[in-house]
Write a protein that holds these residues in place. Sequence first.
Motif, PDB file in Angstrom:
ATOM      1  N   ILE A 173      -3.984 -10.719  -9.676  1.00 53.67           N
ATOM      2  CA  ILE A 173      -4.061  -9.401 -10.292  1.00 53.67           C
ATOM      3  C   ILE A 173      -4.591  -9.546 -11.706  1.00 53.67           C
ATOM      4  N   GLY A 214      -5.711  -4.126 -12.804  1.00 50.06           N
ATOM      5  CA  GLY A 214      -5.343  -3.915 -11.409  1.00 50.06           C
ATOM      6  C   GLY A 214      -5.749  -5.093 -10.554  1.00 50.06           C
ATOM      7  N   VAL A 215      -5.923  -4.824  -9.274  1.00 47.71           N
ATOM      8  CA  VAL A 215      -6.196  -5.903  -8.335  1.00 47.71           C
ATOM      9  C   VAL A 215      -7.529  -6.560  -8.653  1.00 47.71           C
ATOM     10  N   GLY A 216      -7.605  -7.866  -8.444  1.00 50.42           N
ATOM     11  CA  GLY A 216      -8.833  -8.604  -8.715  1.00 50.42           C
ATOM     12  C   GLY A 216      -9.558  -8.950  -7.438  1.00 50.42           C
ATOM     13  N   ASN A 257      -9.359   2.577  -7.916  1.00 47.30           N
ATOM     14  CA  ASN A 257      -9.999   2.298  -9.200  1.00 47.30           C
ATOM     15  C   ASN A 257     -10.784   0.988  -9.228  1.00 47.30           C
ATOM     16  N   TYR A 258     -10.871   0.303  -8.101  1.00 50.61           N
ATOM     17  CA  TYR A 258     -11.604  -0.963  -8.058  1.00 50.61           C
ATOM     18  C   TYR A 258     -12.410  -1.011  -6.768  1.00 50.61           C
ATOM     19  N   ASP A 316     -18.808  -6.071  -8.384  1.00 53.11           N
ATOM     20  CA  ASP A 316     -17.702  -5.112  -8.302  1.00 53.11           C
ATOM     21  C   ASP A 316     -17.820  -4.114  -9.438  1.00 53.11           C
ATOM     22  N   ARG A 337     -15.391  -0.954 -11.626  1.00 53.76           N
ATOM     23  CA  ARG A 337     -14.117  -0.258 -11.829  1.00 53.76           C
ATOM     24  C   ARG A 337     -14.396   1.202 -12.116  1.00 53.76           C
ATOM     25  N   SER A 365      -9.701  -0.263  -3.804  1.00 51.37           N
ATOM     26  CA  SER A 365      -8.305  -0.595  -4.067  1.00 51.37           C
ATOM     27  C   SER A 365      -7.682   0.451  -4.971  1.00 51.37           C
ATOM     28  N   ILE A 366      -6.495   0.872  -4.601  1.00 51.41           N
ATOM     29  CA  ILE A 366      -5.750   1.820  -5.418  1.00 51.41           C
ATOM     30  C   ILE A 366      -5.064   1.051  -6.538  1.00 51.41           C
ATOM     31  N   GLY A 367      -5.088   1.585  -7.718  1.00 54.41           N
ATOM     32  CA  GLY A 367      -4.467   0.928  -8.851  1.00 54.41           C
ATOM     33  C   GLY A 367      -3.022   0.584  -8.567  1.00 54.41           C
ATOM     34  N   GLY A 368      -2.644  -0.690  -8.822  1.00 52.53           N
ATOM     35  CA  GLY A 368      -1.280  -1.125  -8.578  1.00 52.53           C
ATOM     36  C   GLY A 368      -1.039  -1.628  -7.176  1.00 52.53           C
ATOM     37  N   SER A 369      -1.985  -1.415  -6.269  1.00 58.59           N
ATOM     38  CA  SER A 369      -1.830  -1.907  -4.899  1.00 58.59           C
ATOM     39  C   SER A 369      -2.394  -3.315  -4.782  1.00 58.59           C
ATOM     40  N   TYR A 370      -1.799  -4.120  -3.917  1.00 55.99           N
ATOM     41  CA  TYR A 370      -2.293  -5.469  -3.684  1.00 55.99           C
ATOM     42  C   TYR A 370      -3.320  -5.504  -2.567  1.00 55.99           C
TER      43      TYR A 370
END
Lengths: 115, 112
Positions: free
Chosen positions: A96, A100-102, B31-32, B49, B51, B93-98
């Motif tokens: 991360i 946020g996620v990487g 957000n990614y 990528d 953001r 990817s949603i912010g805060g999600s793995y």
Amino acid sequence: NAGVTQTPKFRVLKTGQSMTLLCAQDMNHEYMYWYRQDPGMGLRLIHYSVGEGTTAKGEVPDGYNVSRLKKQNFLLGLESAAPSQTSVYFCASSQIRLAGVGEQYFGPGTRLTVT
Amino acid sequence: GENVEQHPSTLSVQEGDSAVIKCTYSDSASNYFPWYKQELGKGPQLIIDIRSNVGEKKDQRIAVTLNKTAKHFSLHITETQPEDSAVYFCAASIGGSYIPTFGRGTSLIVHP
């Protein structure tokens, strides 16, 4: 750095047999994932882990189990293989970032055939 | 949860042409947006990528654009070469999600 490695590269199983796929990463990443890739289906998440000793179910977890006893290793088990589990399996890891996620780093894959 | 649609599923171009692959996402909290390239027999590898606080990003012959209002993002490859032939995946990817959500992939074929 070797990055993400997977063992074995190829395997043929008979229906009902069991096996374990091993994933190892040397980047000290917290998060690890197992995906399967089937034609036209993209990458589907089987299980994932957000740290040593933790695991969680993904989109298609049935018939699989996982363990993350060490931070660098993530094992995927098939207890009783079925022909529907014929697929290419990819392991990935990520860290991360501040926002946020990487990015995810993927292994080279394991091609599994169940007859 | 998030849903990502990717089009086209197959794209065939002549060497030197441009190629564009489009993805739409459903959750405005994403957000990614990474793009991965998968060569035959290998695992996917990140190529670019973006953001959500950026509208466009370029890296030599590849670029990604993001339209947050319309919830879509695109990969642009200019001056395509045979070695660009591969399967390309978008993800959100949603912010805060793995967990990123992947599109189903686009097979790009560049004819010499």
